[in-house]
Scaffold this motif. Sequence first.
Motif, PDB file in Angstrom:
ATOM      1  N   GLY A  49     -37.249   0.604  51.952  1.00 53.73           N
ATOM      2  CA  GLY A  49     -35.862   0.083  52.513  1.00 53.73           C
ATOM      3  C   GLY A  49     -35.541  -1.368  52.840  1.00 53.73           C
ATOM      4  N   ASN A  50     -36.936  -2.034  52.529  1.00 52.96           N
ATOM      5  CA  ASN A  50     -36.911  -3.612  52.903  1.00 52.96           C
ATOM      6  C   ASN A  50     -36.470  -4.340  51.672  1.00 52.96           C
ATOM      7  N   LEU A  51     -36.412  -3.794  50.485  1.00 53.73           N
ATOM      8  CA  LEU A  51     -35.743  -4.261  49.318  1.00 53.73           C
ATOM      9  C   LEU A  51     -34.299  -4.360  49.002  1.00 53.73           C
ATOM     10  N   VAL A  52     -33.475  -5.129  50.016  1.00 54.34           N
ATOM     11  CA  VAL A  52     -32.116  -5.242  50.051  1.00 54.34           C
ATOM     12  C   VAL A  52     -31.272  -5.557  49.027  1.00 54.34           C
ATOM     13  N   ASN A  53     -31.882  -6.075  48.113  1.00 52.38           N
ATOM     14  CA  ASN A  53     -31.046  -6.267  46.716  1.00 52.38           C
ATOM     15  C   ASN A  53     -31.791  -5.538  45.552  1.00 52.38           C
ATOM     16  N   LEU A  54     -32.119  -4.276  45.930  1.00 50.12           N
ATOM     17  CA  LEU A  54     -32.684  -3.461  44.880  1.00 50.12           C
ATOM     18  C   LEU A  54     -31.470  -2.800  44.282  1.00 50.12           C
ATOM     19  N   VAL A  55     -31.295  -2.730  42.738  1.00 47.46           N
ATOM     20  CA  VAL A  55     -30.292  -2.381  42.180  1.00 47.46           C
ATOM     21  C   VAL A  55     -30.879  -1.019  41.460  1.00 47.46           C
ATOM     22  N   ALA A  56     -32.181  -1.009  41.066  1.00 46.22           N
ATOM     23  CA  ALA A  56     -32.779   0.115  40.339  1.00 46.22           C
ATOM     24  C   ALA A  56     -34.200   0.443  40.886  1.00 46.22           C
ATOM     25  N   LEU A  57     -34.303   1.728  40.737  1.00 45.40           N
ATOM     26  CA  LEU A  57     -35.832   2.285  41.285  1.00 45.40           C
ATOM     27  C   LEU A  57     -36.076   3.348  40.141  1.00 45.40           C
ATOM     28  N   ALA A  58     -36.841   3.139  39.149  1.00 43.04           N
ATOM     29  CA  ALA A  58     -37.285   3.816  38.274  1.00 43.04           C
ATOM     30  C   ALA A  58     -38.742   4.499  38.192  1.00 43.04           C
TER      31      ALA A  58
END
Length: 147
Positions: A49-58
């Motif tokens: 949840g700290n990855l505030v700019n995350l667009v994709a998790l694969a």
Amino acid sequence: MTEGIGNLHSMKVLSIQYNHLTGSIPLPVFNISRIENIAFTGIIPQEIGNLVNLVALAMEKTQIISSVPISIFNISSLQMLLLSHNNLSGFLSREIGNSTKMQFLYLDENSFTGEIPKEISNLVEMEVLNLGFNSFSGSLDIRAENN
């Protein structure tokens, strides 16, 4: 993988799945706020949840054995969550409704149980929703609007 990877402050993409790495991802990785795309094997830590700019998790077909941390659904930039073909279990959190930019959600072929939360109707940008081959129960309460 060493803790020093957390010093790569400009990193936007981290893809390390399908290797023979041991241990877990060092927690400092989850403090690199510029990461937009990440793919790895192992347990999904709450710190995702700290990855505030995350667009994709694969992380499809990576043999994850855990549940999906609630914190992942509070990442407002998340558009693609690919977690199919794993051993994820537990309930699908109502917080999924916070992921209003989500376009592609693949949670198929896991071991989820319980009802599909009605908050999934908040995902108005959704293009693909695949929840098949789980153990969901109850009714599907999705409201569709034609625009």
